[in-house]
Design a protein around this motif. Structure first.
Motif, PDB file in Angstrom:
ATOM      1  N   GLY A   1      68.692  63.212   8.453  1.00 49.48           N
ATOM      2  CA  GLY A   1      67.574  63.415   9.371  1.00 49.48           C
ATOM      3  C   GLY A   1      66.219  63.278   8.702  1.00 49.48           C
ATOM      4  O   GLY A   1      65.213  63.783   9.207  1.00 49.48           O
ATOM      5  N   ILE A   2      66.154  62.579   7.575  1.00 47.35           N
ATOM      6  CA  ILE A   2      64.896  62.402   6.846  1.00 47.35           C
ATOM      7  C   ILE A   2      64.069  61.308   7.513  1.00 47.35           C
ATOM      8  O   ILE A   2      64.570  60.206   7.751  1.00 47.35           O
ATOM      9  N   GLU A   3      62.823  61.599   7.799  1.00 48.52           N
ATOM     10  CA  GLU A   3      61.924  60.605   8.385  1.00 48.52           C
ATOM     11  C   GLU A   3      61.497  59.602   7.313  1.00 48.52           C
ATOM     12  O   GLU A   3      61.197  59.972   6.175  1.00 48.52           O
ATOM     13  N   VAL A   4      61.432  58.327   7.682  1.00 47.74           N
ATOM     14  CA  VAL A   4      61.036  57.265   6.755  1.00 47.74           C
ATOM     15  C   VAL A   4      59.941  56.430   7.406  1.00 47.74           C
ATOM     16  O   VAL A   4      60.064  56.007   8.561  1.00 47.74           O
ATOM     17  N   LEU A   5      58.871  56.188   6.648  1.00 49.30           N
ATOM     18  CA  LEU A   5      57.806  55.301   7.122  1.00 49.30           C
ATOM     19  C   LEU A   5      58.307  53.865   7.067  1.00 49.30           C
ATOM     20  O   LEU A   5      58.844  53.428   6.045  1.00 49.30           O
ATOM     21  N   LEU A   6      58.115  53.114   8.150  1.00 51.28           N
ATOM     22  CA  LEU A   6      58.538  51.719   8.202  1.00 51.28           C
ATOM     23  C   LEU A   6      57.284  50.837   8.131  1.00 51.28           C
ATOM     24  O   LEU A   6      56.512  50.758   9.090  1.00 51.28           O
ATOM     25  N   LEU A   7      57.072  50.186   7.001  1.00 51.02           N
ATOM     26  CA  LEU A   7      55.828  49.468   6.729  1.00 51.02           C
ATOM     27  C   LEU A   7      56.049  47.968   6.865  1.00 51.02           C
ATOM     28  O   LEU A   7      56.841  47.389   6.124  1.00 51.02           O
ATOM     29  N   THR A   8      55.315  47.336   7.782  1.00 50.81           N
ATOM     30  CA  THR A   8      55.551  45.909   8.048  1.00 50.81           C
ATOM     31  C   THR A   8      54.323  45.024   7.855  1.00 50.81           C
ATOM     32  O   THR A   8      54.426  43.812   7.955  1.00 50.81           O
ATOM     33  N   ASP A   9      53.148  45.611   7.608  1.00 49.41           N
ATOM     34  CA  ASP A   9      51.966  44.791   7.343  1.00 49.41           C
ATOM     35  C   ASP A   9      52.022  44.270   5.906  1.00 49.41           C
ATOM     36  O   ASP A   9      52.406  45.009   4.998  1.00 49.41           O
TER      37      ASP A   9
ATOM     38  N   THR B   1      61.007  66.887  -1.131  1.00 48.58           N
ATOM     39  CA  THR B   1      59.761  66.985  -1.899  1.00 48.58           C
ATOM     40  C   THR B   1      58.979  65.672  -1.920  1.00 48.58           C
ATOM     41  O   THR B   1      57.921  65.597  -2.539  1.00 48.58           O
ATOM     42  N   GLU B   2      59.493  64.629  -1.275  1.00 52.15           N
ATOM     43  CA  GLU B   2      58.835  63.339  -1.312  1.00 52.15           C
ATOM     44  C   GLU B   2      58.679  62.763   0.101  1.00 52.15           C
ATOM     45  O   GLU B   2      59.411  63.151   1.025  1.00 52.15           O
ATOM     46  N   ILE B   3      57.712  61.857   0.243  1.00 51.80           N
ATOM     47  CA  ILE B   3      57.509  61.119   1.488  1.00 51.80           C
ATOM     48  C   ILE B   3      58.132  59.746   1.284  1.00 51.80           C
ATOM     49  O   ILE B   3      57.723  58.997   0.395  1.00 51.80           O
ATOM     50  N   TYR B   4      59.109  59.404   2.099  1.00 51.23           N
ATOM     51  CA  TYR B   4      59.867  58.169   1.884  1.00 51.23           C
ATOM     52  C   TYR B   4      59.353  57.049   2.794  1.00 51.23           C
ATOM     53  O   TYR B   4      58.988  57.281   3.949  1.00 51.23           O
ATOM     54  N   PHE B   5      59.351  55.842   2.243  1.00 55.52           N
ATOM     55  CA  PHE B   5      58.948  54.681   3.032  1.00 55.52           C
ATOM     56  C   PHE B   5      59.823  53.493   2.666  1.00 55.52           C
ATOM     57  O   PHE B   5      60.463  53.452   1.606  1.00 55.52           O
ATOM     58  N   LEU B   6      59.813  52.521   3.563  1.00 57.03           N
ATOM     59  CA  LEU B   6      60.533  51.267   3.343  1.00 57.03           C
ATOM     60  C   LEU B   6      59.642  50.142   3.856  1.00 57.03           C
ATOM     61  O   LEU B   6      59.172  50.183   4.989  1.00 57.03           O
TER      62      LEU B   6
ATOM     63  N   LEU C   1      62.176  53.567  -0.702  1.00 58.85           N
ATOM     64  CA  LEU C   1      63.639  53.544  -0.687  1.00 58.85           C
ATOM     65  C   LEU C   1      64.180  52.237  -1.255  1.00 58.85           C
ATOM     66  O   LEU C   1      65.397  52.054  -1.297  1.00 58.85           O
ATOM     67  N   SER C   2      63.307  51.343  -1.679  1.00 59.65           N
ATOM     68  CA  SER C   2      63.737  50.090  -2.296  1.00 59.65           C
ATOM     69  C   SER C   2      63.472  50.065  -3.788  1.00 59.65           C
ATOM     70  O   SER C   2      63.572  49.018  -4.418  1.00 59.65           O
TER      71      SER C   2
END
Length: 620
Positions: free
Chosen positions: A448-456, A422-427, A477-478
């Motif tokens: 198998g959950i997709e996670v956005l990897l944010l580096t900017d 139910t959520e969109i996950y990012f790190l 996820l943090s």
């Protein structure tokens, strides 16, 4: 003609004019180019008025001479003449227009000009017009003949308390057949304005798109046109070719690349204005200037006003081009620029059109959109944080590197949600490599959950806002609790989720005892499958990455993290029976979690000491 001539009348300036001229005469501004723009602008207005009046009175242009503007430098006489064949002025108009400030200013305007540190900027933006010529001229003579009149008049002043006005014989060589000649007797330090290359430079920068020809007369008396006399943005799209747009982009933006997007349209209705905007395909050098100013040029009826009007929000500052209003006054003050409701409406409408054009580009020309996103993605994402009204659209435009691939959209992410997700996950973190190896991904990867990897760097800021996309909230996820219990494991990861027989309460209590106030809490983790520990932030307050960024800028003391432990890991279960080594093992869990997050242990020497002790004991 001498001052003793009875035909000469001497008149006093309006008080505000005298004060303004005093500022101009004693100007110490190093960049005075703006005066030529102002005089050309006035000449263009005079030509416009003639063209308008000639609609009902064709006799005004019976001589067949088309309105134009001429610039005549004379090094021998040390004069610069700006002549137009426009409507001209009669005696009373010379007195009224050149002896008083009407819409150009008031006492408060003069006071602001006097107190301003950036006087030149105010001169250009307030549009004081004719009077700015006294920055470069020690004496000004104006000879004018109104169209259809049998009289010509001269106005002259040295910028003191008043001016002289007198008739000029129609047979006098100085008398124009129609229009106005402004003769500037230049100051010694203004001699550069007699150089043809300087005149051409200024005209190209400020007045190239004046719709009347601007001719420069050389020392041989030969005239050549030095402006394009055609505002490309005012022409119909059907008349223009892709090459026309490319050349316009390079000229307007001073760029050498090719535009990745071109937006050209005309708005009609309550406000009328033409828009020609470009998105570059490469980063301009000032993209991350701290002032974050847009660089779209504001024109009013084809006269350049400023490139500092904030016509677009800061997150679209990479866009270059022109907005040309038919309704705004030429004498725009800085206050008017900031508070003008028409400019605010233009800004809102044009911003919406740019976002819409980006959406169309992403759908129909993904390769061009990819160029824009690669160069300006971090800047566009500033809008997710700042522009609440368009947040959903900007999220939809955004492209992400994820655990499933590159250039992924949130629409694609939502389409691939796992059952019960139910959520969109990012790190968020400072490098893609470090994020991919971050232990906080382990349980998500196991399902198998997709996670956005944010580096900017900007990712830490916009992701701190409460966000959702298509009804799915974004979750770090943090930060806070993560519950994956309803999302099934993949077959290959079932073994990683086996239950531990260790006494959870005893282990957690022991770690808390040894770490004390180094952490806010210690708890069992749902994020980990193979690693022993990780650090997360609480549900309220900034995410871990945002805390690190703020700490680097000394903008916050930071809060103590939460230590999450994997109760299936041997290092964690060993604490229950470690005895004297329990303290070293507890600190090792904390410090290795810090290292995996890209941080140094609080006491590197102590970390090395306890690691050595544990290694040595394991060898015996």
């Amino acid at each position: 003609m001498t001052t003793a001539d009875p035909a000469i009348e001497t008149k006093a300036f309006q008080a505000e004019v005298s004060e303004l001229l005093n500022l101009m005469v004693h100007s110490v501004y190093s960049e005075t180019d703006i005066f030529l723009r102002e005089l050309i602008s006035n000449a263009s207005d005079a030509c416009d008025k003639l063209r308008y009046e000639a609609i009902s009175h064709p006799a005004l242009i019976a001589d067949g001479e088309a309105p134009k503007i001429r610039i005549i430098p004379d090094k021998g006489a040390n004069t610069l003449t700006i002549a137009d064949s426009g409507i001209g002025m009669d005696r009373q108009e010379l007195i009224d227009d050149l002896g008083t400030i009407a819409r150009s200013g008031t006492k408060s305007f003069v006071a602001r000009l006097k107190d301003a540190k950036d006087g030149l900027g105010l001169i250009g933006q307030f549009g004081v017009g004719f009077y700015s010529a006294f920055m470069v001229a020690e004496r000004i003579v104006v000879i004018s003949r109104r169209a259809g009149s049998e009289e010509a008049w001269t106005w002259s002043s040295e910028g003191g308390s008043g001016f002289d006005i007198a008739p000029v014989g129609l047979t006098d060589a100085q008398a124009p057949k129609r229009g106005t000649n402004i003769v500037l007797h230049l100051k010694k330090d203004a001699a550069k304005y007699l150089e043809t290359f300087q005149i051409e430079r200024i005209v190209r920068a400020y007045s190239d798109n004046i719709q009347f020809p601007i001719e420069l007369v050389d020392d041989k008396g030969e005239a050549k046109q030095i402006n394009s006399a055609s505002a490309l943005w005012q022409r119909p799209k059907s008349e223009l070719t892709p090459d026309d747009y490319k050349e316009a982009y390079k000229s307007i933006a001073g760029a050498f690349d090719e535009p990745a997007m071109t937006l050209h349209y005309r708005a009609e209705g309550r406000y009328s204005y033409a828009v020609l905007l470009f998105a570059p395909s490469t980063k301009p050098f000032d993209l991350f200037d701290p002032e974050r100013k847009a660089r779209v040029k504001l024109y009013v009826r084809r006269v350049f006003i400023t490139d500092d009007a904030d016509l677009l929000p800061a997150y679209l500052r990479f866009v270059r081009g022109v907005i040309d209003s038919e309704d705004l006054p030429l004498n725009l003050s800085r206050e008017m620029l900031q508070n003008n409701p028409q400019l605010a409406q233009i800004r809102k409408a044009v911003t919406g059109r740019i976002i819409g054009e980006l959406e169309t580009l992403a759908d129909k020309q993904p390769e061009n959109f990819a160029k824009i996103w690669e160069a300006f993605g971090p800047v566009i994402k500033e809008g997710i944080y700042e522009d609440f009204e368009r947040r959903e659209k900007l999220l939809a435009l955004s492209r992400f590197t994820t655990t499933s691939g590159e250039n992924r959209t949130l629409k694609q992410y939502v389409a691939d949600l796992k059952p019960n997700q139910t959520e969109i996950y990012f790190l968020a973190g400072d490098s893609l490599e470090r994020l991919k190896s971050n232990p906080k991904l382990e349980s998500a990867t196991a399902r198998g959950i997709e996670v956005l990897l944010l580096t900017d760097p900007v990712d830490a800021f916009w992701s701190s806002a409460p966000l959702e996309f298509e009804g799915k909230p974004l979750k770090s996820l943090s930060q806070g609790d993560v519950d994956f219990s309803l999302i099934p494991l993949t077959d290959d990861s079932q073994k990683d989720e086996s239950k531990s027989g260790a006494d959870e309460a005893d282990i957690i209590a022991a770690i808390k005892l040894h770490l004390g106030d180094r952490v806010t809490d210690v708890r069992a983790s749902q994020r980990l499958t193979t690693s022993a520990s990780c650090l997360v932030a609480g549900s309220h307050g900034p995410d871990r990455e945002l805390e690190r960024l703020l700490a680097r800028q000394n903008r916050g003391a930071g809060t103590k993290p939460i230590l999450e432990i994997n109760l299936r890991h041997p290092l964690v279960t060993a604490i229950a029976k470690a005895g004297a080594d329990a303290a070293d093992l507890s600190f090792l869990l904390l410090e290795q979690a810090q290292i995996l997050d890209g941080e140094l242990p609080e006491d590197p020497a102590a970390f090395a000491g306890r690691l050595n002790r544990l290694v040595v004991r394991s060898l015996h």
